[in-house]
Scaffold this motif. Sequence first.
Motif, PDB file in Angstrom:
ATOM      1  N   THR A   1      -4.333   0.929  -1.869  1.00  0.00           N
ATOM      2  CA  THR A   1      -3.803  -0.420  -2.048  1.00  0.00           C
ATOM      3  C   THR A   1      -3.110  -0.510  -3.398  1.00  0.00           C
ATOM      4  O   THR A   1      -3.654  -0.089  -4.412  1.00  0.00           O
ATOM      5  CB  THR A   1      -4.944  -1.443  -1.992  1.00  0.00           C
ATOM      6  OG1 THR A   1      -5.681  -1.211  -0.801  1.00  0.00           O
ATOM      7  CG2 THR A   1      -4.412  -2.855  -1.977  1.00  0.00           C
TER       8      THR A   1
ATOM      9  N   VAL B   1      -7.796   5.624   4.597  1.00  0.00           N
ATOM     10  CA  VAL B   1      -7.228   4.318   4.252  1.00  0.00           C
ATOM     11  C   VAL B   1      -6.183   4.499   3.158  1.00  0.00           C
ATOM     12  O   VAL B   1      -6.430   5.192   2.162  1.00  0.00           O
ATOM     13  CB  VAL B   1      -8.346   3.361   3.773  1.00  0.00           C
ATOM     14  CG1 VAL B   1      -7.758   2.012   3.391  1.00  0.00           C
ATOM     15  CG2 VAL B   1      -9.388   3.195   4.857  1.00  0.00           C
TER      16      VAL B   1
ATOM     17  N   GLU C   1       0.833  -1.205   0.000  1.00  0.00           N
ATOM     18  CA  GLU C   1       0.000   0.000   0.000  1.00  0.00           C
ATOM     19  C   GLU C   1       0.865   1.251   0.000  1.00  0.00           C
ATOM     20  O   GLU C   1       2.020   1.216   0.384  1.00  0.00           O
ATOM     21  CB  GLU C   1      -0.947   0.009   1.213  1.00  0.00           C
ATOM     22  CG  GLU C   1      -0.237  -0.213   2.520  1.00  0.00           C
ATOM     23  CD  GLU C   1      -1.185  -0.467   3.662  1.00  0.00           C
ATOM     24  OE1 GLU C   1      -2.369  -0.704   3.414  1.00  0.00           O
ATOM     25  OE2 GLU C   1      -0.716  -0.406   4.809  1.00  0.00           O
TER      26      GLU C   1
ATOM     27  N   ARG D   1      -3.465   8.719   0.957  1.00  0.00           N
ATOM     28  CA  ARG D   1      -4.625   8.218   1.695  1.00  0.00           C
ATOM     29  C   ARG D   1      -5.902   8.820   1.134  1.00  0.00           C
ATOM     30  O   ARG D   1      -5.928   9.972   0.731  1.00  0.00           O
ATOM     31  CB  ARG D   1      -4.507   8.583   3.178  1.00  0.00           C
ATOM     32  CG  ARG D   1      -3.401   7.815   3.869  1.00  0.00           C
ATOM     33  CD  ARG D   1      -3.365   8.134   5.339  1.00  0.00           C
ATOM     34  NE  ARG D   1      -2.210   7.518   5.971  1.00  0.00           N
ATOM     35  CZ  ARG D   1      -2.200   6.290   6.473  1.00  0.00           C
ATOM     36  NH1 ARG D   1      -3.293   5.567   6.426  1.00  0.00           N
ATOM     37  NH2 ARG D   1      -1.124   5.789   7.027  1.00  0.00           N
TER      38      ARG D   1
END
Lengths: 176, 186
Positions: free
Chosen positions: B173, B170, B160, B165
């Motif tokens: 990925t 998050v 990742e 973000r």
Amino acid sequence: MALKKARRTSPNAELSITSMMDMMTIILVFLLKNFSANDVSVAPSDMLQLPSSTTSKAPELAVNLVIAKNQVVVDGVAVLDLTQVPDEDNPGQSMIVVPEDEKRGQVITKLYDRLLEKAEAAKTLAEQSGSEDHAFKGRILIQCDKELPFGVLREVMYTAGQAQFGEFKFVVYKVE
Amino acid sequence: MAVKRKGIEGAEELNLVPIMNLVTILIPFLLMAAEFVTLAVIDSTLPAIGPPPPVEEQPDKPPLNLSLAITNKGVTVLGADAVLHPEGAAPVVEGEERPPTVPCKSGGYCMSLDDYNWEELTRTLALIKDEYPDDENVILVPDSRVKYEIIVKSMDASREDKSNRGPDGVARTLFPFVVIAGGAIN
């Protein structure tokens, strides 16, 4: 004297444990927060230091293969000793390898026999239970020392692959 | 009132000794079960043995076989030349190896884990991910002398992109499915 005088004034002095209780309560809460019932346990030592990683997958129960600096352990039983040989390309330094007489081609014979036993046992268990949850999936947890060269790991992984373990789970310390 | 006065004057201390006993037993028990380091696992599989699955027809793009060759000189990204070198790779001087895509910070040989340029590797992989958003596999091809912690770190770098973000915090990925190839057996 002062001490004598004090004793005379309160002959039955009780220990005040209230402050100790305060401390204990705080420790108790802290420890409860850290409580965990994990399936996988690691015994760190000089010979086995796991690397750190940012992954967040939780470990699950599987055959436990430990590759320390000096030996290979399967489910708590030592299987094989690793040796140090002088490194030909870097004079003066040594390198950890699997002894040549333990290998047949790329396969480490003792480890192969042991893992095959484990695989057969797991398959028998899966047949007897009959449920999908216990089916043999070839999962193996690998705890490997962070200093070990990939050459050793590759031979161990190849051997595990030959013994029907194809799903590797590398155990690491989690860092945020 | 009489009751109240009695409550103040005759206030007895609570007997804490039984609670102390309990707590003293609980603390060693919890200390043993306490976990100060959290464990996690990284999934990986062996390269598939047997015939490869039928490849779906993708006339637009050739399949991406992203591989990372990890040596003591740095990390070489293989299989993505169309993204990294759109005008064709730089010519290699006769008798010399092609330099790694992500060389060591100090140049030459990487001496330690932090000597590898992991941020640059993640940036490079993010560029490739932009071109191939559906691809999730990466093949690691480490040299047999490369230390295990470097392999784990390269898995982290390719999983990742922490610097990118989303609105929910998050990390983006990149290529989470890692296959470790045996490398060149010599």
